[in-house]
Design an enzyme around this catalytic site. Structure first.
Site, PDB file in Angstrom:
ATOM      1  N   HIS A 156      -5.417  -0.398  10.029  1.00 18.89           N
ATOM      2  CA  HIS A 156      -6.537   0.344  10.634  1.00 18.89           C
ATOM      3  C   HIS A 156      -7.694   0.553   9.657  1.00 18.89           C
ATOM      4  O   HIS A 156      -8.781   0.960  10.068  1.00 18.89           O
ATOM      5  CB  HIS A 156      -6.054   1.674  11.224  1.00 18.89           C
ATOM      6  CG  HIS A 156      -5.778   2.753  10.211  1.00 18.89           C
ATOM      7  ND1 HIS A 156      -5.688   4.083  10.569  1.00 18.89           N
ATOM      8  CD2 HIS A 156      -5.555   2.724   8.860  1.00 18.89           C
ATOM      9  CE1 HIS A 156      -5.432   4.817   9.493  1.00 18.89           C
ATOM     10  NE2 HIS A 156      -5.350   4.014   8.456  1.00 18.89           N
ATOM     11  N   GLY A 195       0.828  -1.203   0.000  1.00 20.47           N
ATOM     12  CA  GLY A 195       0.000   0.000   0.000  1.00 20.47           C
ATOM     13  C   GLY A 195       0.858   1.247   0.000  1.00 20.47           C
ATOM     14  O   GLY A 195       0.502   2.261   0.602  1.00 20.47           O
ATOM     15  N   LYS A 230       2.122   0.888   6.328  1.00 26.82           N
ATOM     16  CA  LYS A 230       1.868   2.177   6.964  1.00 26.82           C
ATOM     17  C   LYS A 230       0.375   2.494   6.889  1.00 26.82           C
ATOM     18  O   LYS A 230      -0.185   2.631   5.808  1.00 26.82           O
ATOM     19  CB  LYS A 230       2.664   3.292   6.275  1.00 26.82           C
ATOM     20  CG  LYS A 230       4.134   2.982   6.051  1.00 26.82           C
ATOM     21  CD  LYS A 230       4.857   4.123   5.347  1.00 26.82           C
ATOM     22  CE  LYS A 230       4.196   4.577   4.062  1.00 26.82           C
ATOM     23  NZ  LYS A 230       4.181   3.492   3.043  1.00 26.82           N
ATOM     24  N   ASP A 288       0.869  -1.759  -4.671  1.00 25.68           N
ATOM     25  CA  ASP A 288      -0.425  -1.114  -4.424  1.00 25.68           C
ATOM     26  C   ASP A 288      -1.412  -1.532  -5.511  1.00 25.68           C
ATOM     27  O   ASP A 288      -1.052  -2.248  -6.451  1.00 25.68           O
ATOM     28  CB  ASP A 288      -0.277   0.410  -4.387  1.00 25.68           C
ATOM     29  CG  ASP A 288      -1.251   1.056  -3.404  1.00 25.68           C
ATOM     30  OD1 ASP A 288      -2.430   0.671  -3.400  1.00 25.68           O
ATOM     31  OD2 ASP A 288      -0.828   1.955  -2.641  1.00 25.68           O
ATOM     32  N   GLY A 337      -1.255  -5.014  -7.579  1.00 22.66           N
ATOM     33  CA  GLY A 337      -1.840  -6.279  -7.151  1.00 22.66           C
ATOM     34  C   GLY A 337      -2.850  -6.065  -6.047  1.00 22.66           C
ATOM     35  O   GLY A 337      -3.217  -4.932  -5.717  1.00 22.66           O
ATOM     36  N   ASP A 338      -3.282  -7.156  -5.452  1.00 15.43           N
ATOM     37  CA  ASP A 338      -4.303  -7.145  -4.401  1.00 15.43           C
ATOM     38  C   ASP A 338      -3.768  -7.934  -3.214  1.00 15.43           C
ATOM     39  O   ASP A 338      -3.534  -9.142  -3.312  1.00 15.43           O
ATOM     40  CB  ASP A 338      -5.582  -7.785  -4.942  1.00 15.43           C
ATOM     41  CG  ASP A 338      -6.740  -7.737  -3.958  1.00 15.43           C
ATOM     42  OD1 ASP A 338      -6.493  -7.554  -2.746  1.00 15.43           O
ATOM     43  OD2 ASP A 338      -7.898  -7.885  -4.396  1.00 15.43           O
ATOM     44  N   PHE A 339      -3.562  -7.265  -2.078  1.00 11.94           N
ATOM     45  CA  PHE A 339      -2.944  -7.969  -0.944  1.00 11.94           C
ATOM     46  C   PHE A 339      -3.861  -8.979  -0.276  1.00 11.94           C
ATOM     47  O   PHE A 339      -3.459  -9.674   0.650  1.00 11.94           O
ATOM     48  CB  PHE A 339      -2.354  -7.002   0.088  1.00 11.94           C
ATOM     49  CG  PHE A 339      -3.268  -5.909   0.598  1.00 11.94           C
ATOM     50  CD1 PHE A 339      -4.572  -6.154   0.975  1.00 11.94           C
ATOM     51  CD2 PHE A 339      -2.781  -4.613   0.741  1.00 11.94           C
ATOM     52  CE1 PHE A 339      -5.389  -5.161   1.468  1.00 11.94           C
ATOM     53  CE2 PHE A 339      -3.582  -3.594   1.248  1.00 11.94           C
ATOM     54  CZ  PHE A 339      -4.891  -3.869   1.609  1.00 11.94           C
TER      55      PHE A 339
END
Length: 347
Positions: free
Chosen positions: A258, A192, A254, A216, A239-241
């Protein structure tokens, strides 16, 4: 003696009244603060004062207000908040403060100020009571969105504002750099990482790193080539985590966890678990709420997370529980910096 006691009681009562009125104005007039501040950011007034003190009539002409007195009242409004100073010698002359510099072209918070005060958030917060009453995020759905991130595809200017604000957060997190030791890692992935500024700065500081990856979403990575940080060892990968992340012995996150519920956080960490090399580490930068000393920033962001993402800022106890149930263990926690740094590895 009774007269003295009466005087003290009166003073205490006055102090209580002043404090209560300040709370009343702050709590019931948030919409006023938001719109006044939005106007300041819209016309880059903090920038104008960076070049030196100016009379309100001069500023009014620059920003094309029709009535100079309205510009004066706008500037005067922020004097008690220490955003600007007004001359005591010549009324109407305004100058910058250390706070206004933060929201100017010379500070890290200008993009964040524009982003957080814009109308899209303002409209979403009108449904905040419904979120509180029903126990589930109502922010995005109240403006016709299925989730917060959907707006990125619908509004390119909003996406640009968001990326700019994230750059501001990266600038603020620079105070954490001395706390980060990456001297033992070959590959570092910033999950990200948006524009790649943070991982880029780390590559400058750690020549031992063979490869840095800014990871990201495709819409972020491919948004604007000129905005991305450039370094010979840095790759920008989309990509997609929730599905997969590049293999690495070090991951940085970072203000990521949250944004997500505990269940979604576990999905992210389990995806990392599949790709992390032996003895690898995950560096998590997130606020940690301290019940003995809540910060305004922390509890405010918690409401943002609740209303926009159905997520939250976590206490130390909540963070430990989350890390443990995802198959990781905490190696180090440093709350002396903001956001706090938590370093974890696989159990």
């Amino acid at each position: 003696m009774s007269k003295l006691l009466k005087t003290n009681d009166s003073t205490n009562n006055n102090l209580g009244y002043d404090e209560s009125m300040e709370l009343l104005l702050g709590f019931s007039s948030g919409y006023l603060h938001s719109k006044m501040f939005q106007t300041i950011m819209k016309y880059s007034i903090c920038d104008l004062l960076e070049d030196g003190p100016k009379h309100f009539s001069e500023i009014s002409k620059i920003i094309c207000f029709k009535d100079d007195s309205y510009c004066y009242r706008l500037l005067r409004y922020f004097v008690p908040f220490k955003l600007f100073n007004e001359s005591l010698v010549e009324v109407g002359i305004f100058s910058k403060t250390s706070l206004s510099t933060q929201f100017s072209k010379n500070g890290p918070l200008k993009n964040m100020g524009i982003y957080y005060s814009q109308d899209h958030h303002y409209k979403m917060f009108q449904s905040l009571p419904i979120t509180l009453e029903n126990g589930i995020s109502n922010g995005p759905s109240s403006v016709g969105l299925s989730n917060f991130w959907e707006y990125f595809d619908l509004n390119e200017s909003y996406k640009k504002l968001f990326n700019g604000a994230m750059m501001g957060y990266t600038t603020l997190i620079d105070n954490a750099l001395p706390k980060v030791d990456l001297s033992t890692f070959d590959t570092v992935v910033d999950i990200g990482g948006s524009h790649g500024l943070f991982i880029g700065k780390l590559l400058e500081s750690y020549p031992n790193i063979v490869q840095g990856i800014n990871f990201d979403l495709e819409t972020v990575i491919n948004s604007n080539e000129n905005e991305k940080y450039q370094h010979p060892k840095l790759s920008h990968v989309s990509g997609d985590f929730f599905i997969s992340v590049p293999e690495s012995d070090c991951y940085l996150m970072k203000y990521i966890l949250h944004d997500w519920s505990d269940e979604k956080c576990c999905e992210i960490l389990k995806t990392i678990s599949k790709s992390i090399k032996p003895k690898g580490k995950v560096f998590i930068f997130d606020l940690i709420l301290d019940p003995s000393n809540y910060s305004k920033d922390g509890v405010c962001k918690d409401i943002f997370m609740m209303h926009f993402f159905n997520s939250k800022e976590r206490s130390l106890i909540e963070l430990k529980q989350l890390i443990n149930m995802c198959g990781f263990k905490i190696d180090k926690i440093d709350t002396s910096i903001s956001p706090s740094l938590t370093i974890i590895s696989k159990q």
